[in-house]
Scaffold this motif. Sequence first.
Motif, PDB file in Angstrom:
ATOM      1  N   UNK A  46       0.826  -1.207   0.000  1.00  0.00           N
ATOM      2  CA  UNK A  46       0.000   0.000   0.000  1.00  0.00           C
ATOM      3  C   UNK A  46       0.862   1.261   0.000  1.00  0.00           C
ATOM      4  N   UNK A  47       1.957   1.258   0.759  1.00  0.00           N
ATOM      5  CA  UNK A  47       2.844   2.429   0.800  1.00  0.00           C
ATOM      6  C   UNK A  47       3.500   2.652  -0.559  1.00  0.00           C
ATOM      7  N   UNK A  48       3.908   1.573  -1.226  1.00  0.00           N
ATOM      8  CA  UNK A  48       4.510   1.709  -2.551  1.00  0.00           C
ATOM      9  C   UNK A  48       3.517   2.243  -3.570  1.00  0.00           C
ATOM     10  N   UNK A  49       2.242   1.817  -3.456  1.00  0.00           N
ATOM     11  CA  UNK A  49       1.217   2.350  -4.346  1.00  0.00           C
ATOM     12  C   UNK A  49       1.111   3.868  -4.200  1.00  0.00           C
ATOM     13  N   UNK A  50       1.053   4.355  -2.955  1.00  0.00           N
ATOM     14  CA  UNK A  50       0.970   5.803  -2.732  1.00  0.00           C
ATOM     15  C   UNK A  50       2.215   6.506  -3.255  1.00  0.00           C
ATOM     16  N   UNK A  51       3.385   5.909  -3.021  1.00  0.00           N
ATOM     17  CA  UNK A  51       4.630   6.545  -3.463  1.00  0.00           C
ATOM     18  C   UNK A  51       4.683   6.668  -4.985  1.00  0.00           C
ATOM     19  N   UNK A  52       4.316   5.594  -5.691  1.00  0.00           N
ATOM     20  CA  UNK A  52       4.340   5.620  -7.162  1.00  0.00           C
ATOM     21  C   UNK A  52       3.373   6.681  -7.683  1.00  0.00           C
ATOM     22  N   UNK A  53       2.154   6.730  -7.117  1.00  0.00           N
ATOM     23  CA  UNK A  53       1.167   7.708  -7.570  1.00  0.00           C
ATOM     24  C   UNK A  53       1.609   9.139  -7.323  1.00  0.00           C
ATOM     25  N   UNK A  54       2.144   9.418  -6.115  1.00  0.00           N
ATOM     26  CA  UNK A  54       2.564  10.785  -5.797  1.00  0.00           C
ATOM     27  C   UNK A  54       3.761  11.209  -6.664  1.00  0.00           C
ATOM     28  N   UNK A  55       4.714  10.304  -6.864  1.00  0.00           N
ATOM     29  CA  UNK A  55       5.868  10.637  -7.703  1.00  0.00           C
ATOM     30  C   UNK A  55       5.427  10.920  -9.141  1.00  0.00           C
ATOM     31  N   UNK A 244      -4.197  16.059 -12.311  1.00  0.00           N
ATOM     32  CA  UNK A 244      -5.137  15.054 -11.854  1.00  0.00           C
ATOM     33  C   UNK A 244      -4.428  14.059 -10.959  1.00  0.00           C
ATOM     34  N   UNK A 245      -5.187  13.403 -10.086  1.00  0.00           N
ATOM     35  CA  UNK A 245      -4.645  12.338  -9.280  1.00  0.00           C
ATOM     36  C   UNK A 245      -4.340  11.140 -10.175  1.00  0.00           C
ATOM     37  N   UNK A 246      -3.297  10.403  -9.807  1.00  0.00           N
ATOM     38  CA  UNK A 246      -2.944   9.238 -10.600  1.00  0.00           C
ATOM     39  C   UNK A 246      -3.974   8.130 -10.376  1.00  0.00           C
ATOM     40  N   UNK A 247      -4.096   7.269 -11.383  1.00  0.00           N
ATOM     41  CA  UNK A 247      -5.026   6.148 -11.281  1.00  0.00           C
ATOM     42  C   UNK A 247      -4.436   4.973 -12.041  1.00  0.00           C
ATOM     43  N   UNK A 248      -4.918   3.770 -11.742  1.00  0.00           N
ATOM     44  CA  UNK A 248      -4.407   2.564 -12.393  1.00  0.00           C
ATOM     45  C   UNK A 248      -5.335   2.199 -13.544  1.00  0.00           C
TER      46      UNK A 248
END
Length: 570
Positions: A46-55, A244-248
């Motif tokens: 979950x932390x990696x998901x947030x990090x990838x999206x924010x970066x 925009x916020x990142x999305x998968x």
Amino acid sequence: MTDPDPPAGRVPRPSSLRRQFARAVVLAALLPAAVLGVVEQLRFYQAEQRHVGERLEVITILSATAVEDFVGMHQAGVALVASMSGQDTDWPARLAELRRRYPGFSSVLVTDASGTVLASQPVPPRGPAINVADRAYFRMSRQTAAPFVSDAFRGRRLSNDPLVAVAAPWQAEGAFAGVVQGSIRVDTFTDSRVAAMRRRGVEMLLLDRERRVIRATEGLPYRFQQSLAGSPLLAGAGQGARETESRRLHDAMADGRAAWVSQATLSSGWTLVLLVPDTQLMGTVGRRALATAGLLMLIAAGVWIAYAWQMRRLDGALAHLSEALQALAVHRRPSATARLPEEFEPMGRAVGELSEQLEAAHADLQRALDEQSELSLSLQRTLERREQDVERRTAELRMANAELDRLNRIDPLTGCLNRRGLQHALAPLGDEAGELLAPLAVIALDVDHFKAFNDRYGHAAGDSALRRVAAVVAGAPRRPQDAAARTGGEEFLILVSQAEAGEVAAIADHLRAAVQALAIAHADSPWGVLTVSVGWVRADAGADYAQAFLLADEALYRAKHGGRNRVERE
């Protein structure tokens, strides 16, 4: 697994102490370690998901700003050349200078009012006259009388390269005379960003206003000018916003892989989309999972060694006890009877040591988890500092853009507003249909016999005279909504909001008298000094402000042909 029921009349066989101890070891050591490992793995994912999206969001904002700055700088260069040009401009020299100052242009050209190319750099091969009236950059510049950034297209004379164009209209004697245009190869302003992002595993997609592809990197299944209107890639909350916020998104890559997607819309209407393949995240999580599994295997190996050692100690203690019992059974004094309690004490100590070892293993695992948590917090703080740096730099860029926009609205010679600045000042005074929201007076002013002044005294003296006249004109606005602009070589325009006719007439008379009072010597003028002709009109709310401009210009025309150095009202 329980033992089967014994036959009737037989005493049940007791459960093996070895199996009971083995089950206790598994429940006390291996199971908690496995559960903690799984929980920590989920938290890391979950932390990696947030990090990838924010970066990805940060990279999207920086990349959009870089593209926007490059195109905006070249658009400002074209607009500056257009604003300083006229019928007698040496176009080949002016265009060559423009390309020298802005090497990002692959070609530049200037057209007349019908779209026929008057000059270009580089000079095309000999052939029939080129007409670009069908190009959007010509049509939109003529229609809006403002600089324009085009969508993507392919060149058709000098090359077949993918291009975008920036254009600005130029004026001659106050009327549309043509367009100054510069073509920019797409790879000129995208290659550096593409190379930097590919090193980070990021794919880039740049779309124009029609959602057609301007540039797509190799990992994406798109080609130049392919339309992506209605594509799921552009769907989702926040579409069309600055960021925009990142999305998968599933099947986003050329090879069908899923990817994290973030997009930003530029001021030109273009859309920048960045994608990071999901395999990067899964690779990081997989490596972390292997490390966790390795730790669990080490724990299991350590527990097994401890278990085997303790079983051997237990077997030895039971052997000593068996020997003592056998000695008692044959009525022989067991030699080891006095040592029986001592034999069980090592077994108790061994169990205590095993418990201490398990606690030590648990403490080691907890310390490892604490270290991972501290590392995660350190990474989070680092990311926050990076975000603060990005916010600071973004604010600096906004301030620089605001200053550039202000300079683009100011005439560099006189300090008055230019045509773009006049349009900006006029925007809050009218609605979308071009109708005035409140009464407005338009005062048009033209310096009399200015060409003769320049011919006699030189252009340096002419520029100095224009600055002195502009100082008088700039003093006319009295309200925050009023504005003074230089609309041509020696022409000025003043907007006076919510003023009665008498007040406007007084302002116009004051302007004429104040310029004459400057006493700028002009031997070719009937009055011996530099004078101005003034025409004005007052329009009520609801009137078309474009018509008001025309009426003020007609009044100025009458003043010029009625003898000059006078004021006329429409």
